[in-house]
Motif scaffolding. Structure first.
Motif, PDB file in Angstrom:
ATOM      1  N   ARG A 122       0.839  -1.192   0.000  1.00  0.00           N
ATOM      2  CA  ARG A 122       0.000   0.000   0.000  1.00  0.00           C
ATOM      3  C   ARG A 122       0.870   1.237   0.000  1.00  0.00           C
ATOM      4  O   ARG A 122       1.839   1.330   0.757  1.00  0.00           O
ATOM      5  CB  ARG A 122      -0.912   0.008   1.221  1.00  0.00           C
ATOM      6  CG  ARG A 122      -2.060   1.004   1.075  1.00  0.00           C
ATOM      7  CD  ARG A 122      -3.102   0.737   2.121  1.00  0.00           C
ATOM      8  NE  ARG A 122      -3.044   1.763   3.154  1.00  0.00           N
ATOM      9  CZ  ARG A 122      -3.864   1.818   4.187  1.00  0.00           C
ATOM     10  NH1 ARG A 122      -4.771   0.875   4.340  1.00  0.00           N
ATOM     11  NH2 ARG A 122      -3.769   2.769   5.074  1.00  0.00           N
ATOM     12  N   GLY A 123       0.505   2.193  -0.850  1.00  0.00           N
ATOM     13  CA  GLY A 123       1.302   3.394  -0.998  1.00  0.00           C
ATOM     14  C   GLY A 123       0.619   4.636  -0.475  1.00  0.00           C
ATOM     15  O   GLY A 123      -0.233   4.562   0.418  1.00  0.00           O
ATOM     16  N   ALA A 174       5.887   4.057  -6.957  1.00  0.00           N
ATOM     17  CA  ALA A 174       5.879   3.154  -8.110  1.00  0.00           C
ATOM     18  C   ALA A 174       7.285   2.637  -8.401  1.00  0.00           C
ATOM     19  O   ALA A 174       7.484   1.449  -8.669  1.00  0.00           O
ATOM     20  CB  ALA A 174       5.299   3.868  -9.330  1.00  0.00           C
ATOM     21  N   ARG A 175       8.286   3.544  -8.347  1.00  0.00           N
ATOM     22  CA  ARG A 175       9.667   3.119  -8.611  1.00  0.00           C
ATOM     23  C   ARG A 175      10.133   2.106  -7.570  1.00  0.00           C
ATOM     24  O   ARG A 175      10.817   1.140  -7.891  1.00  0.00           O
ATOM     25  CB  ARG A 175      10.610   4.331  -8.608  1.00  0.00           C
ATOM     26  CG  ARG A 175      10.546   5.166  -9.881  1.00  0.00           C
ATOM     27  CD  ARG A 175      11.754   6.100  -9.976  1.00  0.00           C
ATOM     28  NE  ARG A 175      11.843   6.999  -8.825  1.00  0.00           N
ATOM     29  CZ  ARG A 175      11.208   8.161  -8.721  1.00  0.00           C
ATOM     30  NH1 ARG A 175      10.429   8.570  -9.725  1.00  0.00           N
ATOM     31  NH2 ARG A 175      11.337   8.914  -7.644  1.00  0.00           N
ATOM     32  N   GLY A 198      -9.810   6.820   3.484  1.00  0.00           N
ATOM     33  CA  GLY A 198      -9.729   7.423   2.163  1.00  0.00           C
ATOM     34  C   GLY A 198      -9.202   6.453   1.130  1.00  0.00           C
ATOM     35  O   GLY A 198      -9.028   5.254   1.400  1.00  0.00           O
ATOM     36  N   ASP A 199      -8.940   6.965  -0.070  1.00  0.00           N
ATOM     37  CA  ASP A 199      -8.444   6.143  -1.170  1.00  0.00           C
ATOM     38  C   ASP A 199      -6.917   6.196  -1.221  1.00  0.00           C
ATOM     39  O   ASP A 199      -6.316   7.269  -1.069  1.00  0.00           O
ATOM     40  CB  ASP A 199      -9.025   6.635  -2.502  1.00  0.00           C
ATOM     41  CG  ASP A 199     -10.534   6.427  -2.576  1.00  0.00           C
ATOM     42  OD1 ASP A 199     -11.031   5.607  -1.786  1.00  0.00           O
ATOM     43  OD2 ASP A 199     -11.194   7.085  -3.387  1.00  0.00           O
ATOM     44  N   TYR A 200      -6.306   5.000  -1.459  1.00  0.00           N
ATOM     45  CA  TYR A 200      -4.844   4.892  -1.495  1.00  0.00           C
ATOM     46  C   TYR A 200      -4.409   4.107  -2.730  1.00  0.00           C
ATOM     47  O   TYR A 200      -5.154   3.260  -3.241  1.00  0.00           O
ATOM     48  CB  TYR A 200      -4.328   4.182  -0.236  1.00  0.00           C
ATOM     49  CG  TYR A 200      -4.433   5.017   1.019  1.00  0.00           C
ATOM     50  CD1 TYR A 200      -3.342   5.753   1.466  1.00  0.00           C
ATOM     51  CD2 TYR A 200      -5.626   5.071   1.724  1.00  0.00           C
ATOM     52  CE1 TYR A 200      -3.443   6.512   2.628  1.00  0.00           C
ATOM     53  CE2 TYR A 200      -5.733   5.839   2.879  1.00  0.00           C
ATOM     54  CZ  TYR A 200      -4.637   6.560   3.330  1.00  0.00           C
ATOM     55  OH  TYR A 200      -4.740   7.326   4.460  1.00  0.00           O
ATOM     56  N   TYR A 201      -3.187   4.420  -3.184  1.00  0.00           N
ATOM     57  CA  TYR A 201      -2.600   3.632  -4.273  1.00  0.00           C
ATOM     58  C   TYR A 201      -2.117   2.296  -3.707  1.00  0.00           C
ATOM     59  O   TYR A 201      -1.613   2.220  -2.579  1.00  0.00           O
ATOM     60  CB  TYR A 201      -1.417   4.368  -4.915  1.00  0.00           C
ATOM     61  CG  TYR A 201      -1.838   5.493  -5.824  1.00  0.00           C
ATOM     62  CD1 TYR A 201      -2.395   5.215  -7.072  1.00  0.00           C
ATOM     63  CD2 TYR A 201      -1.662   6.831  -5.432  1.00  0.00           C
ATOM     64  CE1 TYR A 201      -2.776   6.253  -7.909  1.00  0.00           C
ATOM     65  CE2 TYR A 201      -2.035   7.868  -6.261  1.00  0.00           C
ATOM     66  CZ  TYR A 201      -2.602   7.569  -7.490  1.00  0.00           C
ATOM     67  OH  TYR A 201      -3.000   8.591  -8.315  1.00  0.00           O
ATOM     68  N   VAL A 202      -2.273   1.256  -4.522  1.00  0.00           N
ATOM     69  CA  VAL A 202      -1.842  -0.088  -4.130  1.00  0.00           C
ATOM     70  C   VAL A 202      -1.138  -0.739  -5.306  1.00  0.00           C
ATOM     71  O   VAL A 202      -1.574  -0.591  -6.459  1.00  0.00           O
ATOM     72  CB  VAL A 202      -3.045  -0.960  -3.696  1.00  0.00           C
ATOM     73  CG1 VAL A 202      -2.583  -2.387  -3.399  1.00  0.00           C
ATOM     74  CG2 VAL A 202      -3.741  -0.388  -2.484  1.00  0.00           C
ATOM     75  N   PHE A 203      -0.030  -1.442  -4.989  1.00  0.00           N
ATOM     76  CA  PHE A 203       0.639  -2.219  -6.034  1.00  0.00           C
ATOM     77  C   PHE A 203       0.420  -3.698  -5.753  1.00  0.00           C
ATOM     78  O   PHE A 203       0.688  -4.175  -4.654  1.00  0.00           O
ATOM     79  CB  PHE A 203       2.140  -1.928  -6.060  1.00  0.00           C
ATOM     80  CG  PHE A 203       2.909  -2.817  -7.008  1.00  0.00           C
ATOM     81  CD1 PHE A 203       2.823  -2.646  -8.379  1.00  0.00           C
ATOM     82  CD2 PHE A 203       3.704  -3.857  -6.527  1.00  0.00           C
ATOM     83  CE1 PHE A 203       3.523  -3.475  -9.253  1.00  0.00           C
ATOM     84  CE2 PHE A 203       4.392  -4.689  -7.384  1.00  0.00           C
ATOM     85  CZ  PHE A 203       4.301  -4.497  -8.762  1.00  0.00           C
TER      86      PHE A 203
END
Length: 683
Positions: free
Chosen positions: A73-74, A88-89, A106-111
């Motif tokens: 999770r980012g 991302a890197r 809230g909303d989070y970036y996920v890889f």
């Protein structure tokens, strides 16, 4: 998923025999642990070890790690673009490969991705190398011009996964599929097609029994058979059997003989010489007497075994001749005359010579003998002589015979038999599970010797620290406890420690010394009872009272251990804890006696009556040390105590009533403290 057997073998110069089994087990465990950490599944694990090889065979090993799902999770979707690009890197991905996830915050970036498992062959070299690096080797060596270090020079490396070689270089060796046979019977390379061939190809044509346990059993059966041929029974020391197993790859038992005149020497000296120096097994006849024979294990099948036997007989003869010479020479000087020479031997710089120690032991042994209603003079005599055999040639040469030779020399000198026996018995128990002294003098000197050492070393501020215990003080403490408890001796350790401490002329740490040593000694009981399956809370409940008589301590522990299995135990332990908490908040109690006229509640009247009844019933039980019966009697208080706490307000507003109830609870707690602090049973 496909699976294959894995074999690794490291060929070396002859490995240290006493360390071989340890090295083998650690090598295998290291590889297995590495596979587990890497997530590689496998089947049966087999260790192999011989003088020139460490090997591990692991069956049905997965050919690769299982694929692994990754999720990271980012930052928030509201985060700056620079932060998102950095995330991302770090995942080795691009922005369009990131997903979003909604959470309560809230909303989070996920890889998310699936990581393919690595091939097992790519993992194995590092796992083997790491396992070898972690082996318990006190001192590694280098050889030739190489910078490689290992316990012995290495010569070959087999690494097979299925029928394929695992290509790598470890300890400067390139892996292959060729092992080597016996140094003499088949000094050639043996090519292995697959791991499954390893054991049988080494056996034939290699003349190597690779399995340590199999080789050990072969030797055991052979030496038993050799003893039976002689009409006797081979005596098998497990440590010697392991050592001999580690010295041979193709064992062959051979029997030799020595001259009967050597049997005039104490058998222990002959056995020590044969076992320690030559690695021979000895044989006893039907009357348990030593026979003039020995059994040796050769590492070859000789075409002329008689020549091998004669060679061993030539080697053992001078060793036994030395023992006979030492024995005859030593007998010319009495033990008593050697006591004076102990003044030349320092026991410890701050604690004086062995002569000082022998004098202190003699004095304390006499006190202990008196308390045991035994012969004080014999104990004092035994204590004075107990270190004299250290000045003999025999003990100088065979240090493990100290005590035993003292016994033989004391008998030869005409000393009383009990005094002679004490020369050997005072070293008992020498190790965990060893036999204990049987004579009163042996018991007295054994305890005195250990207490002298304990008070002396603690008195100069040299107690054990961590794993360091150069004077074996933990073993000494356990030895004293075992003797007192198992021989059922009613001895007070604090009293004896005070006498032992006072026997030293000057100790910097004399103040409070007996209590320090007593705490140290009683704490040895913790592991003792844990090994017996008794919970630590039981030990702590007794330790809280610090009974200074070990036999009494042991009886209390066993009584509490029995009590905790009663149905009333849990409630009474909880009640005692509650009482303890209430009383501890009061500081010193304003009164100790209970005023019966202030007992107005039925529940407190019932408790007071029950306590009075118990006090009368427990007095003879405590006097007899019958703690189990005492706790069983106290278990009858459960309902009365429960009713008291349910119906009575202890901290009443009326000060006189409150103090009276506190005094009542103090009497209740005092009943249980006659055995232990059972409030600690949940610890």
């Amino acid at each position: 998923m496909a699976q294959h057997d894995f074999l690794v073998e490291l060929g070396t110069e002859e490995l240290p025999p006493k360390a071989l089994k340890t090295l083998s087990d650690a090598f295998t465990q290291g590889i297995v642990a590495g596979l587990a950490e890497a997530g590689v599944l496998h089947g049966e694990v087999i260790s192999y070890a011989s003088p020139r090889r460490l090997a591990t065979l692991i069956r049905a090993v997965d050919e690769k790690q299982a694929d692994r799902d990754i999720e990271k999770r980012g930052p928030s979707v509201k985060a700056p673009e620079q932060a998102v690009e950095g995330f991302a890197r770090s995942c080795g991905a691009t922005l369009d490969q990131l997903q979003t996830e909604s959470t309560a915050k809230g909303d989070y970036y996920v890889f998310r991705a699936t990581e393919a498992g690595k091939a097992t062959t790519a993992l194995l070299p590092a796992l083997v190398d790491q396992s070898l690096a972690k082996l318990p080797i006190p001192k590694r060596m280098r050889w030739g011009a190489s910078r490689v270090e290992f316990v012995r020079p290495v010569h070959w490396l087999v690494m097979l996964f299925g029928d394929e070689v695992v290509d790598c270089e470890i300890l400067g060796l390139t892996s292959g599929r060729k092992t080597r046979g016996h140094r003499f019977h088949y000094n050639h390379e043996i090519e292995l097609i697959s791991p499954s061939e390893y054991v049988e190809n080494l056996r034939t044509p290699g003349h190597v029994v690779a399995d340590f346990a199999e080789r050990r059993e072969q030797i055991r059966q052979q030496i038993i058979a050799e003893g039976e041929k002689l009409g006797g029974v081979t005596q098998i020391d497990p440590d010697l059997l392991d050592e001999v197993t580690a010295l041979n790859e193709w064992p062959v038992a051979l029997t030799g003989r020595f001259e009967e005149r050597f049997l005039d020497v104490p058998a222990e000296a002959l056995i020590s010489s044969m076992k320690e120096h030559q690695k021979y097994f000895h044989v006893l006849d039907a009357q348990h007497n030593l026979m003039p024979n020995f059994i040796t294990i050769a590492n070859i099948v000789s075409n002329d075994p008689r020549q091998v036997v004669e060679g061993n007989e030539k080697v053992i003869r001078p060793r036994l001749s030395d023992a006979a010479f030492f024995f005859e020479t030593d007998k010319k000087t009495t033990l008593e005359s050697r006591v004076e020479k102990l003044k030349d031997i320092v026991f410890q710089n701050e604690l004086g010579t062995l002569h000082n120690k022998a004098t202190r032991i003699s004095s304390l042994a006499g006190v202990i003998a008196e308390q045991l209603s035994a012969d004080k003079a014999k104990a004092e005599r035994a204590g004075l002589l107990c270190k004299a055999d250290l000045m003999t040639d025999m003990v100088y040469e065979f240090t493990d015979l100290q005590g035993l030779m003292g016994y033989h020399y004391a008998l030869h000198d005409g000393e009383d038999e009990e005094v002679a026996l004490a020369q050997n018995e005072h070293y008992m128990p020498r190790f965990a599970g060893d036999e204990l002294p049987t004579t009163a003098s042996g018991i007295a000197v054994a305890i005195a010797d250990r207490l002298d050492t304990l008070t002396g070393l603690f008195g100069i501020n040299q107690p054990p620290t961590g794993s360091k215990d150069p004077f074996a003080l933990r073993r000494a403490a356990l030895g004293v406890l075992r003797i007192i408890v198992e021989r059922e001796l009613d001895l007070d350790l604090r009293q004896l420690l005070t006498i032992a401490a006072d026997n030293h002329t000057s100790l910097p740490g004399r103040e409070g010394l007996e209590d320090k040593v007593l705490d140290f000694m009683l704490d040895r009981f913790r592991a003792w009872y844990e090994d017996a399956g008794i919970p630590v809370g039981v030990f702590l409940s007794v330790m809280a009272l610090k009974p200074s008589r070990p036999l009494d301590f042991d009886r209390r522990v066993k009584a509490v251990s029995h009590f905790r299995n009663l149905v009333e135990a849990e409630a009474l332990a909880a009640a005692n804890k509650r009482v303890s908490n209430i009383l501890s908040k009061q500081g010193s109690l304003p009164q100790s006696e209970v005023n019966t006229t202030l007992l107005t509640e039925k529940a407190e009247q019932a408790l007071a009556d029950a306590i009075a009844t118990q006090q009368a019933a427990l007095e003879p039980l405590f006097a007899a040390g019958n703690y189990q019966a005492a706790l069983e009697s106290l278990s009858a208080l459960r309902e009365t105590v429960d009713a008291f706490f349910e119906d009575v307000m202890v901290m009443a507003e009326d000060e006189a009533v409150r103090n009276n109830r506190l005094a009542l609870l103090n009497q209740l707690r005092g009943l249980f403290l006659g055995v232990a602090d059972i409030s600690l049973l949940g610890s």
